[in-house]
Design an enzyme around this catalytic site. Structure first.
Site, short mmCIF file in Angstrom:
data_model
loop_
_atom_site.label_atom_id
_atom_site.label_comp_id
_atom_site.label_asym_id
_atom_site.label_seq_id
_atom_site.Cartn_x
_atom_site.Cartn_y
_atom_site.Cartn_z
CG ASP A 94 -2.23 0.85 1.25
OD1 ASP A 94 -2.55 1.43 -0.23
OD2 ASP A 94 -2.75 1.23 2.02
CG LEU A 95 5.54 2.90 -1.51
CD1 LEU A 95 5.64 3.36 -0.28
CD2 LEU A 95 6.49 2.38 -2.34
#
Length: 169
Positions: free
Chosen positions: A33-34
């Site tokens: 979830d960067l």
């Protein structure tokens, strides 16, 4: 808002350090979830990566279940959006998308749009003066096929004069 390359490069190196560290764990941890909203900057210009809510251990025999996937438009790689399994190269894609956004102010098209043919222009066409090595690194990191991306964040970070992680265990 764009971040000048001279300011962004040290942040990219720090992100590479953090990701290299979590990817080097046994088993490796994939953040998954960067995106800009999950990166904090403190008063000393230090990067903090937050929200490991959908992070997972990268075990070769396991794939992400379709019902367990979460996707952020423009930042999640196709394999995550399609639920076919993620690994460190998935974080390379998200890192490339994040850096592209910070550098150009333009979010990349989402995975579904990319699969349907949407392309990403060379960053230097959006922001003149971006070095060719950074153009190449960003476009390679955003390859639809994980095998065509940099195989780890260190390889991506080389375009930003990245050498070795500085995080101590």
């Amino acid at each position: 808002k764009r971040v000048p390359l001279s300011q962004l490069a040290p942040w990219v190196r720090q992100l590479c350090d953090v990701l290299a560290y979590i990817h080097a764990q046994t088993p490796p941890i994939v953040h998954r979830d960067l995106k800009p909203g999950n990166i904090l900057l403190d008063d000393a210009d230090r990067i903090m990566l937050i929200d490991f809510g959908i992070a997972k251990e990268a075990v070769a025999s396991e794939q992400t279940r379709a019902m367990g996937r979460a996707v952020t438009h423009g930042y999640s790689p196709p394999e995550q959006a399609m639920g076919t399994g993620t690994d460190a190269r998935s974080d390379v894609y998200a890192l490339g998308a994040t850096v592209l956004y910070m550098l150009t102010g333009q979010r990349p098209p989402g995975a579904a749009e990319r699969i349907q043919g949407a392309t990403i222009p060379e960053p230097s066409k959006i922001v003149p003066g971006i070095p060719p090595a950074i153009d190449r690194a960003l476009l390679q990191s955003l390859a639809l096929n994980p095998n065509e991306r940099q195989q780890d964040v260190r390889e991506f970070g080389k375009a930003f004069d990245y050498d070795t992680p500085t995080i101590k265990t």
